[in-house]
Design a protein around this motif. Structure first.
Motif, PDB file in Angstrom:
ATOM      1  N   SER A 210       6.146  11.231 -19.341  1.00 45.09           N
ATOM      2  CA  SER A 210       6.150  11.646 -17.937  1.00 45.09           C
ATOM      3  C   SER A 210       6.664  13.073 -17.752  1.00 45.09           C
ATOM      4  CB  SER A 210       7.003  10.676 -17.109  1.00 45.09           C
ATOM      5  OG  SER A 210       6.757  10.829 -15.734  1.00 45.09           O
ATOM      6  N   ASN A 211       5.990  13.997 -18.435  1.00 42.23           N
ATOM      7  CA  ASN A 211       6.295  15.410 -18.235  1.00 42.23           C
ATOM      8  C   ASN A 211       5.014  16.147 -17.873  1.00 42.23           C
ATOM      9  OD1 ASN A 211       4.936  15.559 -20.669  1.00 42.23           O
ATOM     10  ND2 ASN A 211       6.544  16.661 -21.763  1.00 42.23           N
TER      11      ASN A 211
ATOM     12  N   THR B 255       3.492   4.887 -15.331  1.00 42.33           N
ATOM     13  CA  THR B 255       4.564   5.768 -15.785  1.00 42.33           C
ATOM     14  C   THR B 255       5.913   5.089 -15.549  1.00 42.33           C
ATOM     15  OG1 THR B 255       4.767   6.870 -13.641  1.00 42.33           O
ATOM     16  CG2 THR B 255       3.221   7.817 -15.237  1.00 42.33           C
ATOM     17  N   PHE B 256       6.946   5.617 -16.205  1.00 44.76           N
ATOM     18  CA  PHE B 256       8.284   5.070 -15.989  1.00 44.76           C
ATOM     19  C   PHE B 256       9.132   6.060 -15.203  1.00 44.76           C
ATOM     20  CE2 PHE B 256       9.651   7.940 -19.202  1.00 44.76           C
ATOM     21  CZ  PHE B 256      11.032   7.936 -19.251  1.00 44.76           C
ATOM     22  N   ASN B 257      10.159   5.548 -14.576  1.00 49.04           N
ATOM     23  CA  ASN B 257      11.044   6.366 -13.753  1.00 49.04           C
ATOM     24  C   ASN B 257      12.071   7.055 -14.653  1.00 49.04           C
ATOM     25  OD1 ASN B 257      12.739   7.506 -11.884  1.00 49.04           O
ATOM     26  ND2 ASN B 257      13.027   5.644 -10.677  1.00 49.04           N
ATOM     27  N   LYS B 258      12.022   8.379 -14.729  1.00 49.77           N
ATOM     28  CA  LYS B 258      12.950   9.121 -15.586  1.00 49.77           C
ATOM     29  C   LYS B 258      14.346   9.259 -14.973  1.00 49.77           C
ATOM     30  CE  LYS B 258      11.315  12.416 -18.230  1.00 49.77           C
ATOM     31  NZ  LYS B 258      10.657  13.645 -18.754  1.00 49.77           N
ATOM     32  N   LEU B 259      14.478   8.909 -13.704  1.00 49.80           N
ATOM     33  CA  LEU B 259      15.779   8.959 -13.014  1.00 49.80           C
ATOM     34  C   LEU B 259      16.409  10.349 -13.089  1.00 49.80           C
ATOM     35  CD1 LEU B 259      17.292   5.546 -14.240  1.00 49.80           C
ATOM     36  CD2 LEU B 259      16.018   5.995 -12.138  1.00 49.80           C
ATOM     37  N   ASN B 260      15.595  11.370 -12.918  1.00 52.91           N
ATOM     38  CA  ASN B 260      16.103  12.736 -13.053  1.00 52.91           C
ATOM     39  C   ASN B 260      17.167  13.080 -12.015  1.00 52.91           C
ATOM     40  OD1 ASN B 260      14.646  13.475 -15.332  1.00 52.91           O
ATOM     41  ND2 ASN B 260      12.864  14.116 -14.154  1.00 52.91           N
ATOM     42  N   TRP B 261      16.966  12.604 -10.786  1.00 50.48           N
ATOM     43  CA  TRP B 261      17.960  12.903  -9.756  1.00 50.48           C
ATOM     44  C   TRP B 261      19.284  12.222 -10.076  1.00 50.48           C
ATOM     45  CZ3 TRP B 261      18.115  16.649  -6.415  1.00 50.48           C
ATOM     46  CH2 TRP B 261      16.928  17.216  -5.964  1.00 50.48           C
TER      47      TRP B 261
ATOM     48  N   ILE C 162      17.034   2.146 -21.049  1.00 55.89           N
ATOM     49  CA  ILE C 162      15.736   2.822 -20.941  1.00 55.89           C
ATOM     50  C   ILE C 162      14.605   1.948 -21.480  1.00 55.89           C
ATOM     51  CG2 ILE C 162      15.895   4.030 -23.169  1.00 55.89           C
ATOM     52  CD1 ILE C 162      14.554   6.454 -21.718  1.00 55.89           C
ATOM     53  N   VAL C 163      14.879   1.088 -22.448  1.00 49.48           N
ATOM     54  CA  VAL C 163      13.837   0.183 -22.958  1.00 49.48           C
ATOM     55  C   VAL C 163      13.335  -0.720 -21.836  1.00 49.48           C
ATOM     56  CG1 VAL C 163      13.359  -1.760 -24.503  1.00 49.48           C
ATOM     57  CG2 VAL C 163      14.612   0.238 -25.351  1.00 49.48           C
ATOM     58  N   ASP C 164      14.246  -1.200 -21.007  1.00 51.24           N
ATOM     59  CA  ASP C 164      13.837  -2.053 -19.894  1.00 51.24           C
ATOM     60  C   ASP C 164      13.017  -1.270 -18.866  1.00 51.24           C
ATOM     61  OD1 ASP C 164      15.169  -4.596 -20.637  1.00 51.24           O
ATOM     62  OD2 ASP C 164      16.974  -3.389 -20.462  1.00 51.24           O
ATOM     63  N   ARG C 165      13.305   0.032 -18.717  1.00 55.46           N
ATOM     64  CA  ARG C 165      12.491   0.857 -17.819  1.00 55.46           C
ATOM     65  C   ARG C 165      11.115   1.118 -18.432  1.00 55.46           C
ATOM     66  NH1 ARG C 165      14.629   5.928 -16.821  1.00 55.46           N
ATOM     67  NH2 ARG C 165      16.451   5.814 -18.178  1.00 55.46           N
ATOM     68  N   TYR C 166      11.059   1.304 -19.738  1.00 52.48           N
ATOM     69  CA  TYR C 166       9.768   1.420 -20.409  1.00 52.48           C
ATOM     70  C   TYR C 166       8.943   0.145 -20.203  1.00 52.48           C
ATOM     71  CZ  TYR C 166      11.111   5.568 -23.229  1.00 52.48           C
ATOM     72  OH  TYR C 166      11.457   6.812 -23.666  1.00 52.48           O
ATOM     73  N   LEU C 167       9.578  -1.000 -20.402  1.00 51.40           N
ATOM     74  CA  LEU C 167       8.874  -2.277 -20.255  1.00 51.40           C
ATOM     75  C   LEU C 167       8.441  -2.510 -18.810  1.00 51.40           C
ATOM     76  CD1 LEU C 167      11.124  -4.366 -22.631  1.00 51.40           C
ATOM     77  CD2 LEU C 167       8.648  -4.135 -22.890  1.00 51.40           C
ATOM     78  N   ALA C 168       9.254  -2.047 -17.866  1.00 55.70           N
ATOM     79  CA  ALA C 168       8.885  -2.189 -16.449  1.00 55.70           C
ATOM     80  C   ALA C 168       7.625  -1.397 -16.138  1.00 55.70           C
ATOM     81  CB  ALA C 168      10.037  -1.739 -15.557  1.00 55.70           C
ATOM     82  N   ALA C 169       7.449  -0.243 -16.803  1.00 53.91           N
ATOM     83  CA  ALA C 169       6.238   0.556 -16.581  1.00 53.91           C
ATOM     84  C   ALA C 169       5.000  -0.203 -17.020  1.00 53.91           C
ATOM     85  CB  ALA C 169       6.345   1.875 -17.346  1.00 53.91           C
ATOM     86  N   ALA C 170       5.133  -0.971 -18.098  1.00 54.58           N
ATOM     87  CA  ALA C 170       3.983  -1.712 -18.630  1.00 54.58           C
ATOM     88  C   ALA C 170       3.844  -3.114 -18.038  1.00 54.58           C
ATOM     89  CB  ALA C 170       4.107  -1.814 -20.150  1.00 54.58           C
ATOM     90  N   ALA C 171       4.833  -3.550 -17.267  1.00 51.35           N
ATOM     91  CA  ALA C 171       4.823  -4.916 -16.728  1.00 51.35           C
ATOM     92  C   ALA C 171       3.589  -5.250 -15.888  1.00 51.35           C
ATOM     93  CB  ALA C 171       6.096  -5.162 -15.919  1.00 51.35           C
TER      94      ALA C 171
END
Length: 333
Positions: free
Chosen positions: A85-86, A103-109, A127-136
């Motif tokens: 996600s860049n 895409t996954f949420n990078k939580l930049n803010w 972050i693995v759970d956020r990766y998996l959430a993107a593919a859910a």
């Protein structure tokens, strides 16, 4: 009527640890959907996944996505999962218009708030759970099997070739940024505090530091720069305990289900990139210097401490780290 097999492209350009952290997504897509899974990364990191049996193909670029865009279009992927996600990955998605992308949420803010103002709005989520959430949305669920790392047969290592004939601690001395690493003197103090064999692991750039740490310490074996990446992983696999900074080999150790002592300098576990060990949380203990108003100073790291004092590493409890390693080894015998 037969259902077509999904063909899915995962994007993660770098780096070693981040790529290892994508492996649950790869596995779940293959095992739960029967998908044909392709992976796009930089050429310099492709070797991390070369033995992964869940991948059908690894695509690589040196610099620009235009290098392979026509070939990727010809594959006719059913979905894209962008775990980088860049700007570069967005350009690729634009070049593959018509293919559903996730895409996954990078939580930049949230990371900015934590590093700039020390306001913690990070979710209690790895972050693995956020990766998996993107593919859910594709229908996969976390199988709770943790990370994967597969070591090619040709990279299996016999420790006694290096004179190591008994159980040992693996000490990962490197990290991409200096503010993630204990100073050489602290690493040497740690080795002096351990009365058990210690194997130093790191890349070619860590070799000289390894020589200084191991100087006149007969129980310390400097293998920095002597081993290929997967050979270092195999040494991690055979270690009783792994002591590591926040770096790629730490995540490989987690994939290999080794007991880990993780040492944190300018970064913090709150970023969600601590050793991922679902169902085995006691396999990792994190050492941090608490109550430093300047920490975390970066989500990545610096070449030197911005404040000049480097308290996040200079004040680490070296004796406690050594004691925990010895106790862990004793408990495993």
């Amino acid at each position: 009527m037969a259902t077509s097999v999904p063909k899915i492209l995962i994007i993660r350009f770098s780096s070693i640890g981040d790529i290892v952290l994508t492996t649950p997504v790869i596995r779940c897509l293959r095992q739960q959907l029967g998908a044909e899974v392709h992976f796009l990364t930089k050429t310099s990191f492709a070797g991390v996944l070369k033995a992964n049996p869940y991948l059908s193909k690894i695509w690589t670029i040196d610099k620009k996505v235009s290098e392979i865009l026509p070939d990727l279009r010809a594959e006719q992927f059913s979905s894209i999962i962008d775990l980088h996600s860049n700007l570069r990955s967005r350009r690729l998605r634009l070049g593959l218009l018509g293919i559903r992308a996730y895409t996954f949420n990078k939580l930049n803010w949230q990371k900015w708030l934590l590093t700039r103002w020390k306001v913690n709005r990070m979710p209690d989520l790895h972050i693995v759970d956020r990766y998996l959430a993107a593919a859910a949305p594709l229908g996969i669920k976390n199988d709770k099997k943790g990370l994967d790392h597969f070591i090619p047969e040709e990279d299996k290592v016999t420790p006694n070739v290096y004179g190591i004939t008994t159980s040992f601690v693996a000490l990962v001395i490197g990290a991409a940024h200096a503010t993630k690493r204990l100073p050489m003197e602290k690493l040497r103090e740690l080795c002096q505090s351990l009365n058990i064999p210690v194997v130093l692991l790191g890349g070619p750039g860590d070799k000289e530091t390894g020589l200084q740490i191991a100087d006149k310490l007969e129980h310390v074996y400097n293998l920095c720069g002597e081993l290929r990446l997967h050979q270092s992983a195999d040494m991690l696999r055979q270690a009783e305990v792994v002591i590591s900074h926040d770096t790629g080999l730490m995540h490989m150790a987690a994939a290999l289900h080794r007991p880990i002592i993780s040492i944190w300098g300018n970064t913090v576990p709150d970023f969600g990139m601590y050793p991922y060990l679902p169902g085995q949380p006691t396999l990792n203990i994190s050492f941090e210097v608490p109550a430093l108003s300047c920490r975390p100073c970066s989500k990545i790291g610096y070449n030197s401490c911005p404040k000049g004092h480097f308290k996040c590493m200079e004040l680490q409890q070296i004796q406690a780290i050594a004691q925990h390693a010895v106790e862990k080894m004793t408990s495993l015998r």
